[in-house]
Design a protein around this motif. Sequence first.
Motif, PDB file in Angstrom:
ATOM      1  N   SER A 111       0.793  -1.227   0.000  1.00 58.59           N
ATOM      2  CA  SER A 111       0.000   0.000   0.000  1.00 58.59           C
ATOM      3  C   SER A 111       0.827   1.279   0.000  1.00 58.59           C
ATOM      4  O   SER A 111       0.312   2.343  -0.301  1.00 58.59           O
ATOM      5  CB  SER A 111      -0.967  -0.002   1.191  1.00 58.59           C
ATOM      6  N   THR A 112       2.137   1.163   0.315  1.00 59.46           N
ATOM      7  CA  THR A 112       2.972   2.372   0.292  1.00 59.46           C
ATOM      8  C   THR A 112       3.891   2.400  -0.923  1.00 59.46           C
ATOM      9  O   THR A 112       4.717   3.285  -1.067  1.00 59.46           O
ATOM     10  CB  THR A 112       3.845   2.448   1.566  1.00 59.46           C
ATOM     11  N   TRP A 113       3.765   1.391  -1.808  1.00 58.42           N
ATOM     12  CA  TRP A 113       4.638   1.349  -2.985  1.00 58.42           C
ATOM     13  C   TRP A 113       4.133   2.335  -4.033  1.00 58.42           C
ATOM     14  O   TRP A 113       2.925   2.620  -4.107  1.00 58.42           O
ATOM     15  CB  TRP A 113       4.678  -0.057  -3.580  1.00 58.42           C
ATOM     16  N   PRO A 114       5.051   2.849  -4.879  1.00 55.41           N
ATOM     17  CA  PRO A 114       4.651   3.833  -5.896  1.00 55.41           C
ATOM     18  C   PRO A 114       3.498   3.324  -6.763  1.00 55.41           C
ATOM     19  O   PRO A 114       3.575   2.210  -7.300  1.00 55.41           O
ATOM     20  CB  PRO A 114       5.918   4.016  -6.751  1.00 55.41           C
ATOM     21  N   GLY A 115       2.447   4.115  -6.862  1.00 53.88           N
ATOM     22  CA  GLY A 115       1.321   3.786  -7.748  1.00 53.88           C
ATOM     23  C   GLY A 115       0.389   2.710  -7.210  1.00 53.88           C
ATOM     24  O   GLY A 115      -0.522   2.281  -7.914  1.00 53.88           O
ATOM     25  N   LEU A 116       0.597   2.252  -5.978  1.00 51.69           N
ATOM     26  CA  LEU A 116      -0.190   1.134  -5.467  1.00 51.69           C
ATOM     27  C   LEU A 116      -0.926   1.465  -4.168  1.00 51.69           C
ATOM     28  O   LEU A 116      -1.189   0.579  -3.361  1.00 51.69           O
ATOM     29  CB  LEU A 116       0.717  -0.078  -5.235  1.00 51.69           C
ATOM     30  N   THR A 117      -1.247   2.728  -3.998  1.00 53.29           N
ATOM     31  CA  THR A 117      -1.915   3.154  -2.769  1.00 53.29           C
ATOM     32  C   THR A 117      -3.073   2.221  -2.416  1.00 53.29           C
ATOM     33  O   THR A 117      -3.940   1.967  -3.258  1.00 53.29           O
ATOM     34  CB  THR A 117      -2.441   4.597  -2.939  1.00 53.29           C
ATOM     35  N   GLY A 118      -3.057   1.720  -1.205  1.00 50.43           N
ATOM     36  CA  GLY A 118      -4.173   0.913  -0.718  1.00 50.43           C
ATOM     37  C   GLY A 118      -4.185  -0.527  -1.216  1.00 50.43           C
ATOM     38  O   GLY A 118      -5.158  -1.241  -0.990  1.00 50.43           O
ATOM     39  N   CYS A 119      -3.108  -0.980  -1.871  1.00 52.44           N
ATOM     40  CA  CYS A 119      -3.138  -2.322  -2.478  1.00 52.44           C
ATOM     41  C   CYS A 119      -2.460  -3.383  -1.611  1.00 52.44           C
ATOM     42  O   CYS A 119      -1.492  -3.114  -0.905  1.00 52.44           O
ATOM     43  CB  CYS A 119      -2.453  -2.306  -3.838  1.00 52.44           C
ATOM     44  N   LEU A 120      -2.979  -4.579  -1.715  1.00 48.41           N
ATOM     45  CA  LEU A 120      -2.378  -5.769  -1.113  1.00 48.41           C
ATOM     46  C   LEU A 120      -2.174  -6.788  -2.235  1.00 48.41           C
ATOM     47  O   LEU A 120      -2.874  -6.757  -3.239  1.00 48.41           O
ATOM     48  CB  LEU A 120      -3.306  -6.350  -0.043  1.00 48.41           C
ATOM     49  N   ARG A 121      -1.204  -7.682  -2.016  1.00 41.32           N
ATOM     50  CA  ARG A 121      -0.938  -8.721  -3.020  1.00 41.32           C
ATOM     51  C   ARG A 121      -0.982 -10.072  -2.336  1.00 41.32           C
ATOM     52  O   ARG A 121      -0.328 -10.274  -1.313  1.00 41.32           O
ATOM     53  CB  ARG A 121       0.445  -8.498  -3.647  1.00 41.32           C
ATOM     54  N   VAL A 122      -1.739 -10.982  -2.913  1.00 43.70           N
ATOM     55  CA  VAL A 122      -1.828 -12.324  -2.332  1.00 43.70           C
ATOM     56  C   VAL A 122      -1.262 -13.333  -3.323  1.00 43.70           C
ATOM     57  O   VAL A 122      -1.572 -13.312  -4.509  1.00 43.70           O
ATOM     58  CB  VAL A 122      -3.289 -12.675  -1.946  1.00 43.70           C
ATOM     59  N   THR A 123      -0.399 -14.196  -2.806  1.00 45.97           N
ATOM     60  CA  THR A 123       0.117 -15.298  -3.618  1.00 45.97           C
ATOM     61  C   THR A 123      -0.909 -16.419  -3.602  1.00 45.97           C
ATOM     62  O   THR A 123      -1.501 -16.705  -2.564  1.00 45.97           O
ATOM     63  CB  THR A 123       1.429 -15.831  -3.009  1.00 45.97           C
ATOM     64  N   VAL A 124      -1.128 -17.051  -4.743  1.00 46.83           N
ATOM     65  CA  VAL A 124      -2.051 -18.184  -4.802  1.00 46.83           C
ATOM     66  C   VAL A 124      -1.411 -19.358  -4.056  1.00 46.83           C
ATOM     67  O   VAL A 124      -0.276 -19.737  -4.341  1.00 46.83           O
ATOM     68  CB  VAL A 124      -2.350 -18.574  -6.261  1.00 46.83           C
ATOM     69  N   GLY A 125      -2.150 -19.893  -3.090  1.00 41.04           N
ATOM     70  CA  GLY A 125      -1.629 -21.003  -2.297  1.00 41.04           C
ATOM     71  C   GLY A 125      -2.332 -22.304  -2.628  1.00 41.04           C
ATOM     72  O   GLY A 125      -2.938 -22.465  -3.692  1.00 41.04           O
ATOM     73  N   LEU A 126      -2.265 -23.239  -1.712  1.00 40.18           N
ATOM     74  CA  LEU A 126      -3.013 -24.489  -1.837  1.00 40.18           C
ATOM     75  C   LEU A 126      -4.495 -24.176  -1.671  1.00 40.18           C
ATOM     76  O   LEU A 126      -4.841 -23.177  -1.034  1.00 40.18           O
ATOM     77  CB  LEU A 126      -2.579 -25.466  -0.740  1.00 40.18           C
ATOM     78  N   PRO A 127      -5.381 -25.022  -2.208  1.00 41.01           N
ATOM     79  CA  PRO A 127      -6.816 -24.742  -2.094  1.00 41.01           C
ATOM     80  C   PRO A 127      -7.250 -24.419  -0.665  1.00 41.01           C
ATOM     81  O   PRO A 127      -7.986 -23.448  -0.455  1.00 41.01           O
ATOM     82  CB  PRO A 127      -7.463 -26.038  -2.599  1.00 41.01           C
ATOM     83  N   GLU A 128      -6.760 -25.163   0.315  1.00 40.50           N
ATOM     84  CA  GLU A 128      -7.203 -24.904   1.701  1.00 40.50           C
ATOM     85  C   GLU A 128      -6.622 -23.592   2.222  1.00 40.50           C
ATOM     86  O   GLU A 128      -7.254 -22.897   3.026  1.00 40.50           O
ATOM     87  CB  GLU A 128      -6.861 -26.082   2.628  1.00 40.50           C
ATOM     88  N   GLU A 129      -5.432 -23.231   1.768  1.00 39.83           N
ATOM     89  CA  GLU A 129      -4.859 -21.938   2.170  1.00 39.83           C
ATOM     90  C   GLU A 129      -5.662 -20.790   1.562  1.00 39.83           C
ATOM     91  O   GLU A 129      -5.923 -19.770   2.214  1.00 39.83           O
ATOM     92  CB  GLU A 129      -3.408 -21.842   1.711  1.00 39.83           C
ATOM     93  N   ASN A 130      -6.071 -20.968   0.314  1.00 34.99           N
ATOM     94  CA  ASN A 130      -6.867 -19.931  -0.342  1.00 34.99           C
ATOM     95  C   ASN A 130      -8.239 -19.793   0.325  1.00 34.99           C
ATOM     96  O   ASN A 130      -8.763 -18.683   0.453  1.00 34.99           O
ATOM     97  CB  ASN A 130      -7.011 -20.251  -1.834  1.00 34.99           C
ATOM     98  N   ASP A 131      -8.780 -20.923   0.771  1.00 33.47           N
ATOM     99  CA  ASP A 131     -10.037 -20.882   1.525  1.00 33.47           C
ATOM    100  C   ASP A 131      -9.857 -20.058   2.796  1.00 33.47           C
ATOM    101  O   ASP A 131     -10.701 -19.210   3.115  1.00 33.47           O
ATOM    102  CB  ASP A 131     -10.484 -22.307   1.910  1.00 33.47           C
TER     103      ASP A 131
END
Length: 364
Positions: free
Chosen positions: A333-353
């Motif tokens: 959220s503090t990176w240039p051009g990314l105000t308010g953003c989060l990034r999620v890595t795709v995990g295993l199905p149960e992790e994504n749940d």
Amino acid sequence: MAGVGRTGGLPAVRPDLTALVGYHSAQVEVDVRLNTNESPMPPPAAWQEELAGAVARIDFHRYPDREATALRQALADSHGVGVEEVFCANGSNEVLQCLLLAYGGPGRTVALFEPTYTLHGHIARITGTDVAVGPRREDFALDLDVVAGVVAASDPVLTFLCSPNNPTGRADSPAEIAAVADQVPGLLVVDEAYGQFAPSSALGLRAADPGGTRHVVVVRTFSKTWSMAGARLGYLVADPEVVAACELVALPYHLDVVTQLAGLLALGYTDEMNERVATIAEERGRIAAAFADLPVESWPSDANFLLFRPVEREAVTVWSDLVSAGVLVRDCSTWPGLTGCLRVTVGLPEENDRFLAALTESLR
Ligand SMILES: *Cc1c(COP(=O)(O)O)cnc(C)c1O
């Protein structure tokens, strides 16, 4: 030594380095770690066994093959290029560092387009190279007019693209990459750390027009799709002259014998790697579909992660809620051009749940 200040008896570090903040991803002890775009799956068990057997036979008192010929030949074969077009190093970050040591340095400039992978600019600055930055468009696509302007103003020796782009997720189209390749005066470095997830590769551009793309460098890694972040192996495919330049600056025997073997043996498991990519792409689709029903803005991804922006709640609050629920994502959220953003890595199905449940709860 003239010009070397002393602090407590020790010399001060180079003044141009003091402005650099180290690149670290916050590591918090949680059950579900979806913050560094690793593969959620370990490499195939058969590969681990094969590697263990091969390691038992290593002559550890001997230096490794300095040219890493067997590994480079196998990589070259996998891409239909010559061994003299492949350079390997300890992670693609060391590949990037070698490019910058060979072509960058004081009085030289690289160009890049933000938001993009922070380490391109970071490693450039460590090597004393100036960094010219242009913005991507609001939807994070490349703006070819901006590219033209930055390139004309800075005359970059290297221009970096990241495709699919970390942290925004989209791949640049072959037409966009070709258009940038036509404009740049120096090398065009396309970082394809997530290349196997994308519909196209700049390797195709090189193959289609070898004469016109001598200056196009494609960088890849075993850290993501190959489930081998712990092994530290990356490589580039480029003109033999670029490979020779990287060899000039790489330390002797930089690539140890275990890493060389790990990569060589991994190439025998391409089908398993492709299956992992397909599974992750499917899960990515599931998360993207869930985003559509939540109060978040999100962007299409050609990689193993998704960028999203909570619209009704502060990103840092959502990030902490997720940590409390045992789920770690990247706070951009503090990176240039990314105000308010989060990034999620795709995990295993149960992790994504777990992630989706915790996110839904936080946004409720
Ligand atoms: C993860 C990542 C890398 C990988 O670096 P390694 O040193 O190979 O682990 C390189 N480039 C980008 C854009 C990445 O996201």
